[in-house]
Design a protein around this motif. Structure first.
Motif, PDB file in Angstrom:
ATOM      1  N   MET A 135       0.816  -1.213   0.000  1.00 36.95           N
ATOM      2  CA  MET A 135       0.000   0.000   0.000  1.00 36.95           C
ATOM      3  C   MET A 135       0.847   1.259   0.000  1.00 36.95           C
ATOM      4  N   ASP A 136       2.118   1.136   0.307  1.00 36.70           N
ATOM      5  CA  ASP A 136       2.991   2.309   0.373  1.00 36.70           C
ATOM      6  C   ASP A 136       3.108   3.004  -0.974  1.00 36.70           C
ATOM      7  N   ASN A 137       2.818   2.291  -2.062  1.00 30.35           N
ATOM      8  CA  ASN A 137       2.936   2.857  -3.410  1.00 30.35           C
ATOM      9  C   ASN A 137       1.653   3.529  -3.889  1.00 30.35           C
ATOM     10  N   VAL A 138       0.586   3.470  -3.102  1.00 27.32           N
ATOM     11  CA  VAL A 138      -0.707   4.011  -3.532  1.00 27.32           C
ATOM     12  C   VAL A 138      -0.800   5.494  -3.193  1.00 27.32           C
ATOM     13  N   ARG A 139      -1.190   6.296  -4.159  1.00 27.92           N
ATOM     14  CA  ARG A 139      -1.336   7.736  -3.939  1.00 27.92           C
ATOM     15  C   ARG A 139      -2.471   8.015  -2.961  1.00 27.92           C
ATOM     16  N   PRO A 140      -2.353   9.068  -2.137  1.00 29.90           N
ATOM     17  CA  PRO A 140      -3.414   9.402  -1.172  1.00 29.90           C
ATOM     18  C   PRO A 140      -4.776   9.603  -1.832  1.00 29.90           C
ATOM     19  N   SER A 141      -4.816  10.230  -3.006  1.00 24.43           N
ATOM     20  CA  SER A 141      -6.097  10.483  -3.671  1.00 24.43           C
ATOM     21  C   SER A 141      -6.806   9.177  -4.036  1.00 24.43           C
ATOM     22  N   ILE A 142      -6.049   8.141  -4.359  1.00 20.95           N
ATOM     23  CA  ILE A 142      -6.635   6.836  -4.667  1.00 20.95           C
ATOM     24  C   ILE A 142      -6.950   6.078  -3.382  1.00 20.95           C
ATOM     25  N   PHE A 143      -6.043   6.170  -2.408  1.00 25.66           N
ATOM     26  CA  PHE A 143      -6.257   5.498  -1.128  1.00 25.66           C
ATOM     27  C   PHE A 143      -7.567   5.950  -0.478  1.00 25.66           C
ATOM     28  N   ASN A 144      -7.893   7.220  -0.591  1.00 29.75           N
ATOM     29  CA  ASN A 144      -9.112   7.751   0.026  1.00 29.75           C
ATOM     30  C   ASN A 144     -10.383   7.236  -0.633  1.00 29.75           C
ATOM     31  N   ASP A 202      -2.897   3.260  -9.264  1.00 29.83           N
ATOM     32  CA  ASP A 202      -2.960   4.670  -9.642  1.00 29.83           C
ATOM     33  C   ASP A 202      -3.700   4.871 -10.968  1.00 29.83           C
ATOM     34  N   TYR A 203      -3.802   3.810 -11.773  1.00 29.40           N
ATOM     35  CA  TYR A 203      -4.491   3.906 -13.055  1.00 29.40           C
ATOM     36  C   TYR A 203      -6.000   3.724 -12.904  1.00 29.40           C
ATOM     37  N   TYR A 204      -6.474   3.542 -11.676  1.00 31.89           N
ATOM     38  CA  TYR A 204      -7.893   3.256 -11.453  1.00 31.89           C
ATOM     39  C   TYR A 204      -8.826   4.283 -12.098  1.00 31.89           C
ATOM     40  N   PRO A 205      -8.608   5.594 -11.929  1.00 34.63           N
ATOM     41  CA  PRO A 205      -9.523   6.555 -12.574  1.00 34.63           C
ATOM     42  C   PRO A 205      -9.586   6.396 -14.088  1.00 34.63           C
ATOM     43  N   SER A 206      -8.446   6.091 -14.719  1.00 37.06           N
ATOM     44  CA  SER A 206      -8.432   5.904 -16.168  1.00 37.06           C
ATOM     45  C   SER A 206      -9.206   4.657 -16.569  1.00 37.06           C
ATOM     46  N   ILE A 207      -9.116   3.626 -15.730  1.00 37.14           N
ATOM     47  CA  ILE A 207      -9.853   2.383 -16.012  1.00 37.14           C
ATOM     48  C   ILE A 207     -11.352   2.627 -15.929  1.00 37.14           C
ATOM     49  N   VAL A 208     -11.776   3.287 -14.849  1.00 28.58           N
ATOM     50  CA  VAL A 208     -13.206   3.520 -14.635  1.00 28.58           C
ATOM     51  C   VAL A 208     -13.779   4.426 -15.722  1.00 28.58           C
TER      52      VAL A 208
END
Length: 278
Positions: free
Chosen positions: A169-178, A219-225
């Motif tokens: 989880m250390d590699n996940v950006r805060p904006s995605i983690f939230n 981190d690519y989650y928003p692009s996927i959605v």
């Protein structure tokens, strides 16, 4: 010679005596002031006014004030000037929960303990109580029912798996983690040393994959959605490839994000630069 003013020694003696007397009085007042000042300091140090009467704790979220005070070793009634603040803070920072500590005196008899705890990865639930999981995977055995933040609920992980999850989880950006509301360990037919996880996202989608692979690409989650239908819902499988499994359709759909990778990397670099400037 007879025209010059001549002052006899008899006339000068009273003036000299008066000047010497004033000078002596000033010296006496100066030495008396120092003497009484030193006496006042000694009296203060020996009096209850120099004892610690109040201990304040700031910055703590999960650790109680009582726990932090006990950990510091600072006690009421101790002489406030006999306390070595830097040594006390260094001792407190040996506690893995406390990332940073500082001790300050607030005149005349208050000690202020400032602490900074490790970031929170999430929470684990035991019956009706919630316990925070720190960024290193350590579970704090203190009920956090009244201080639950937006960190996700974590279920199904043992101690070793929590540590592995925290590292990934250390590699996940805060904006995605939230955007993550729950992290669940997923039973899998894969090798035993492979940690499979399922993420419940705040927008209704589920994300599944091997922890280190999936979280490294989250981190690519928003692009996927953005490539999915707004009315659709289902599971996004992230691994070597990225696939979407719709709850409405009996098929798997591959999601291509290659065009978004460069744009996302630029966005991440901009965020890092802004953080560095701050």
């Amino acid at each position: 010679m007879s025209d010059k003013n001549i002052v006899s020694i008899e006339d000068r003696i009273p003036k000299l005596k008066q000047a010497r007397k004033k000078k002596a009085n000033r010296r006496l007042i100066f030495y008396l002031s120092i003497f009484f000042f030193l006496i006042a300091i000694i009296v203060y140090l020996q009096s209850p006014w120099s004892e610690i009467r109040t201990i304040e704790v700031n910055g703590n979220v999960f650790l109680t004030d009582e726990y932090i005070i006990d950990e510091s070793g600072v006690t009421e009634g101790t002489n406030i000037w006999s306390m070595n603040g830097s040594s006390v803070a260094a001792g407190m920072e040996e506690n893995p929960v406390i990332e940073h500590a500082s001790i300050n005196r607030s005149f005349p008899s208050t000690v202020v303990i400032e602490v900074e705890e490790q970031p929170v990865l999430g929470y684990v639930q035991d019956e009706r109580e919630f316990y925070p999981v720190l960024a290193d995977g350590q579970v704090i055995q203190q009920n956090a029912q009244n201080s639950i933040s937006n960190a996700p609920l974590i279920t199904g992980f043992n101690e070793a798996q929590l540590t592995e999850l925290a590292t990934a989880m250390d590699n996940v950006r805060p904006s995605i983690f939230n955007m993550i509301s729950e992290i669940e360990r997923k039973d899998s037919d894969e090798e035993e040393d492979t940690l499979q996880v399922r993420l419940y996202m705040s927008d209704g989608f589920l994300v599944e994959g091997i922890a280190d692979q999936m979280l490294d690409r989250l981190d690519y989650y928003p692009s996927i959605v953005s490539q999915l239908d707004e009315e659709d819902s289902g599971i996004i499988h992230i691994g070597v490839g990225i696939y979407f499994e719709s709850f409405q359709k009996d098929e798997m759909e591959e999601v291509d994000i290659e065009d978004e990778i460069e744009e996302l990397n630029e966005e991440i670099n901009e965020e890092n630069e802004e953080t560095g400037n701050e």
